[in-house]
Scaffold this motif. Structure first.
Motif, PDB file in Angstrom:
ATOM      1  N   SER A  72       0.785  -1.073  -0.716  1.00 28.59           N
ATOM      2  CA  SER A  72       0.314   0.261   0.122  1.00 28.59           C
ATOM      3  C   SER A  72       0.816   1.448   0.379  1.00 28.59           C
ATOM      4  N   ASP A  73       0.239   2.132  -0.165  1.00 28.76           N
ATOM      5  CA  ASP A  73       0.842   3.583  -0.843  1.00 28.76           C
ATOM      6  C   ASP A  73       0.410   4.108   0.949  1.00 28.76           C
ATOM      7  N   PRO A  74       1.177   5.162   1.291  1.00 35.39           N
ATOM      8  CA  PRO A  74       0.945   5.688   2.764  1.00 35.39           C
ATOM      9  C   PRO A  74      -0.104   6.506   2.426  1.00 35.39           C
ATOM     10  N   LEU A  75      -1.461   6.030   3.635  1.00 41.64           N
ATOM     11  CA  LEU A  75      -2.325   6.240   3.638  1.00 41.64           C
ATOM     12  C   LEU A  75      -2.728   7.706   4.963  1.00 41.64           C
ATOM     13  N   HIS A  76      -3.729   8.281   3.008  1.00 40.27           N
ATOM     14  CA  HIS A  76      -4.133   9.791   3.837  1.00 40.27           C
ATOM     15  C   HIS A  76      -5.589   9.794   3.928  1.00 40.27           C
ATOM     16  N   ILE A  77      -5.419   9.206   5.216  1.00 43.28           N
ATOM     17  CA  ILE A  77      -7.066   9.555   5.359  1.00 43.28           C
ATOM     18  C   ILE A  77      -7.759  10.619   5.651  1.00 43.28           C
ATOM     19  N   LEU A  78      -9.556  10.384   4.947  1.00 39.29           N
ATOM     20  CA  LEU A  78     -10.629  11.213   5.429  1.00 39.29           C
ATOM     21  C   LEU A  78     -10.801  10.572   5.996  1.00 39.29           C
ATOM     22  N   PHE A  79     -11.660  11.579   7.425  1.00 39.06           N
ATOM     23  CA  PHE A  79     -12.185  10.144   8.100  1.00 39.06           C
ATOM     24  C   PHE A  79     -14.186  11.145   8.136  1.00 39.06           C
ATOM     25  N   CYS A  80     -14.323  10.285   8.623  1.00 36.45           N
ATOM     26  CA  CYS A  80     -16.318  10.763   8.751  1.00 36.45           C
ATOM     27  C   CYS A  80     -16.481  10.478   9.655  1.00 36.45           C
ATOM     28  N   GLY A  81     -17.374  11.386  11.247  1.00 34.18           N
ATOM     29  CA  GLY A  81     -17.518  10.750  11.980  1.00 34.18           C
ATOM     30  C   GLY A  81     -18.622  11.470  12.484  1.00 34.18           C
ATOM     31  N   ILE A 104      -0.156   5.130   8.134  1.00 34.64           N
ATOM     32  CA  ILE A 104      -1.030   6.537   8.273  1.00 34.64           C
ATOM     33  C   ILE A 104      -0.191   7.371   7.887  1.00 34.64           C
ATOM     34  N   ARG A 105      -0.463   8.532   7.328  1.00 33.76           N
ATOM     35  CA  ARG A 105       0.297   9.828   7.069  1.00 33.76           C
ATOM     36  C   ARG A 105      -0.211  10.556   7.312  1.00 33.76           C
ATOM     37  N   SER A 106      -1.641  10.821   7.089  1.00 37.93           N
ATOM     38  CA  SER A 106      -1.613  11.779   7.212  1.00 37.93           C
ATOM     39  C   SER A 106      -3.565  11.429   7.585  1.00 37.93           C
ATOM     40  N   ILE A 107      -4.242  12.356   8.396  1.00 33.91           N
ATOM     41  CA  ILE A 107      -5.937  12.075   8.674  1.00 33.91           C
ATOM     42  C   ILE A 107      -6.390  13.254   8.630  1.00 33.91           C
ATOM     43  N   GLU A 108      -7.703  13.330   7.692  1.00 33.16           N
ATOM     44  CA  GLU A 108      -7.970  14.790   8.177  1.00 33.16           C
ATOM     45  C   GLU A 108     -10.595  14.326   8.181  1.00 33.16           C
ATOM     46  N   VAL A 109     -10.452  15.300   8.978  1.00 34.02           N
ATOM     47  CA  VAL A 109     -11.561  14.962   9.162  1.00 34.02           C
ATOM     48  C   VAL A 109     -13.099  15.361   9.088  1.00 34.02           C
ATOM     49  N   VAL A 110     -13.941  15.103   8.203  1.00 37.13           N
ATOM     50  CA  VAL A 110     -15.083  15.645   8.380  1.00 37.13           C
ATOM     51  C   VAL A 110     -16.756  15.585   9.242  1.00 37.13           C
ATOM     52  N   ILE A 158     -10.822   6.577   2.258  1.00 39.74           N
ATOM     53  CA  ILE A 158     -12.388   7.208   3.166  1.00 39.74           C
ATOM     54  C   ILE A 158     -12.469   6.220   4.480  1.00 39.74           C
ATOM     55  N   VAL A 159     -12.625   6.699   5.720  1.00 38.80           N
ATOM     56  CA  VAL A 159     -12.692   5.334   6.593  1.00 38.80           C
ATOM     57  C   VAL A 159     -14.791   6.584   7.366  1.00 38.80           C
ATOM     58  N   VAL A 160     -15.078   6.120   6.873  1.00 37.56           N
ATOM     59  CA  VAL A 160     -17.071   6.640   7.531  1.00 37.56           C
ATOM     60  C   VAL A 160     -17.447   5.306   8.675  1.00 37.56           C
ATOM     61  N   VAL A 161     -17.503   5.831  10.129  1.00 39.56           N
ATOM     62  CA  VAL A 161     -18.168   5.480  11.318  1.00 39.56           C
ATOM     63  C   VAL A 161     -19.047   6.517  12.388  1.00 39.56           C
ATOM     64  N   SER A 162     -20.014   6.003  11.994  1.00 43.56           N
ATOM     65  CA  SER A 162     -21.852   6.424  12.407  1.00 43.56           C
ATOM     66  C   SER A 162     -21.196   7.846  12.294  1.00 43.56           C
ATOM     67  N   PHE A 163     -21.651   8.240  10.538  1.00 42.88           N
ATOM     68  CA  PHE A 163     -21.346   8.993  10.198  1.00 42.88           C
ATOM     69  C   PHE A 163     -22.815   9.749   9.750  1.00 42.88           C
ATOM     70  N   GLY A 164     -23.901   9.381   9.665  1.00 42.94           N
ATOM     71  CA  GLY A 164     -25.388   9.580   9.029  1.00 42.94           C
ATOM     72  C   GLY A 164     -25.128  10.200   8.157  1.00 42.94           C
ATOM     73  N   LEU A 165     -24.882  10.345   6.966  1.00 38.28           N
ATOM     74  CA  LEU A 165     -24.988  11.011   6.046  1.00 38.28           C
ATOM     75  C   LEU A 165     -23.835   9.829   4.819  1.00 38.28           C
ATOM     76  N   PHE A 166     -25.197   9.535   3.370  1.00 34.64           N
ATOM     77  CA  PHE A 166     -24.677   8.829   2.707  1.00 34.64           C
ATOM     78  C   PHE A 166     -23.337   9.193   2.080  1.00 34.64           C
ATOM     79  N   VAL A 167     -22.467   8.873   1.489  1.00 29.85           N
ATOM     80  CA  VAL A 167     -21.684   9.515   0.110  1.00 29.85           C
ATOM     81  C   VAL A 167     -21.812   9.042  -1.040  1.00 29.85           C
ATOM     82  N   PRO A 168     -21.832   9.766  -1.751  1.00 32.63           N
ATOM     83  CA  PRO A 168     -22.141   9.053  -2.689  1.00 32.63           C
ATOM     84  C   PRO A 168     -21.244   8.592  -3.691  1.00 32.63           C
ATOM     85  N   LYS A 169     -21.215   8.724  -5.520  1.00 31.76           N
ATOM     86  CA  LYS A 169     -20.406   7.275  -5.864  1.00 31.76           C
ATOM     87  C   LYS A 169     -19.219   8.220  -5.824  1.00 31.76           C
TER      88      LYS A 169
END
Length: 462
Positions: A72-81, A104-110, A158-169
């Motif tokens: 894997s490439d180093p992960l740049h995660i967009l976390f939705c929670g 895991i190189r970086s994390i940003e949060v929605v 993208i990592v989604v945990v208990s977000f409550g909003l559908f992530v579109p295609k």
């Protein structure tokens, strides 16, 4: 024409011949699903990727090599929670980011926007995930829709945990590795936005956690990549003990397994194609749905009261009223005060009383005939329970402009609060009984919680 290759076969053959001149003597050519492919592992993956050759059938959407997963490439995660369950997952990912930056190189949060709550809606209540992201110093994106928004360019998962909003295609197709979701149930059981609540409502004795891909079209329809055991005999299975009666307790039970599964899944590269299904296959007849809890799910209607009224209090099984209160509460019902104003009455605290049944206590709801002026609503003898009936109404709450007019199609109904004969109500701090339950406190909409008798003073029928 049988001696000619298709364009794809010709490309594969040329790649094989090119690599053959640099490979060891152990390298061989073999046909796979109609294509000639080079079997030298180290060179095959690199060569096919460079020439954009795949061994999958041409009709498939995304096509991946059948060789072992690449690094894997180093992960740049967009976390939705949003909630506490997602907070624990974000903290676990952050800890892994600090300890293993090559993974895991970086994390940003929605995060979802805060909601106005309280009297006059003057207070803004933000989801718990925001304060956690701020404390960790992570970049925050506040979104209530993905429309006209693009994810950060460096994001590859993208990592989604208990977000409550559908992530579109459109969003899911942007990162290299797509998206993952951590779901607190044994999927496909309890798909939906409230799996913890329905684990309690359905009286599940076994629960679990599933790590799945994010489906492009539906919630909880992805490929299950990791899952806690579904066999109750497995020592690692998550059993729901009888003492686990609230969502908070159930969340505390499953969270450690969930955070370990998420981090272990990233370490194992489960997000890398090809995705390998790891979920169980239960009997579809045993499955339940877990939709998002809405206000009408909490309403105690006539049919719900009648169902509850038939129960006998038992030490082996908790009653429906307390189970629903703990799982999706606070529960509420409709009544009408002495001024004729319809009000919502909210159950603040309630407990089940052992030994009660329909045979030894008043019924919960009585339908009253307004033409019968001779019948009494209750027995006033000293040996009988003392009744505190209040008006009860079924159906949807009325609007403010309608709330002073009783619906014409509604029968006259009383909800029968009561107290045992020979006792003084103040002995139990003005709590009253309802069916098999002792209702400790109530809250009339717009007011604060009070002991039940005090809360009902403006409703009791004399």
């Amino acid at each position: 024409m049988s001696h000619l290759f298709s364009p794809l076969e010709a490309t594969a053959k040329s790649v094989a011949q090119l690599v053959s001149s640099r490979s060891s003597q152990h390298a061989t050519l073999r046909p796979i699903t109609g294509y000639l492919l080079y079997r030298g592992y180290h060179y095959t993956t690199r060569g096919l990727r460079r020439h954009d050759v795949s061994v999958a059938a041409p009709h498939q959407g995304r096509r991946y090599s059948t060789t072992p997963k690449e690094k894997s490439d180093p992960l740049h995660i967009l976390f939705c929670g949003s909630d506490d369950f997602s907070c624990a997952s974000l903290k676990a990912l952050y800890d892994e980011h600090i300890q293993n930056p090559d993974l895991i190189r970086s994390i940003e949060v929605v995060v979802r926007p805060g909601k106005r709550v309280g009297r006059g809606h003057r207070t803004i209540q933000h989801p718990p995930i925001r304060s956690v992201a701020e404390s960790l110093g992570l970049q925050i994106h506040t979104r209530d829709t993905f429309t006209r928004w693009n994810i950060p360019a460096k994001t590859n998962l993208i990592v989604v945990v208990s977000f409550g909003l559908f992530v579109p295609k459109r969003i899911l197709m942007a990162p290299k590795y797509g998206g993952l979701n951590l779901h607190p149930s044994l999927l496909p059981d309890l798909r939906g936005g409230a799996p913890l609540q329905y684990t309690l409502l359905c009286e599940r004795e076994l629960t679990g956690v599933s790590l799945q891909t994010l489906d492009h079209n539906y919630f909880d329809r992805g490929i299950v990549l990791a899952q806690s055991p579904s066999d109750p005999a497995d020592p690692s299975a998550i059993r729901v003990p009888p003492t686990c009666t609230t969502v908070a307790a159930l969340k505390e039970l499953v969270t450690p397994t969930a955070t370990r599964m998420l981090v272990a899944g990233l370490r194992a590269g489960v997000y890398l194609p090809p995705h390998e299904p790891k979920g169980w296959n239960p009997d579809p007849k045993t499955l339940a749905h877990a939709p998002k809890v809405k206000p009408h799910h909490k309403q105690l209607t006539l049919s719900r009261f009648r169902e509850i009224d038939q129960e006998t209090s038992s030490a082996e099984r908790r009653g429906t009223l307390v189970r629903r209160q703990d799982a999706i509460g606070p529960l509420w019902f409709l009544s009408r005060d002495a001024q004729g104003q319809q009000k919502r009455i909210i159950i603040d605290a309630v407990e089940e009383v052992p030994g009660l049944s329909p045979a030894n206590r008043p019924s919960m709801v009585t339908i009253v005939d307004p033409e019968d002026t001779t019948s009494k609503n209750h027995d006033d003898s000293e040996s009988s329970p003392k009744l505190y009936p209040i008006p009860f109404e079924d159906g949807e709450p009325q609007t403010y402009s309608e709330s002073t007019t009783k619906p014409l199609d509604q029968p006259n109904m009383h909800l029968n609060f009561w107290y045992p004969a020979g006792h003084a109500v103040k002995e139990e701090k003005y709590a009253l009984y309802l069916g098999n339950y002792r209702v400790l406190s109530l809250k009339v909409e717009g007011g604060r919680a009070k002991p039940t008798l005090h809360a009902l003073l403006g409703f009791i029928i004399k």
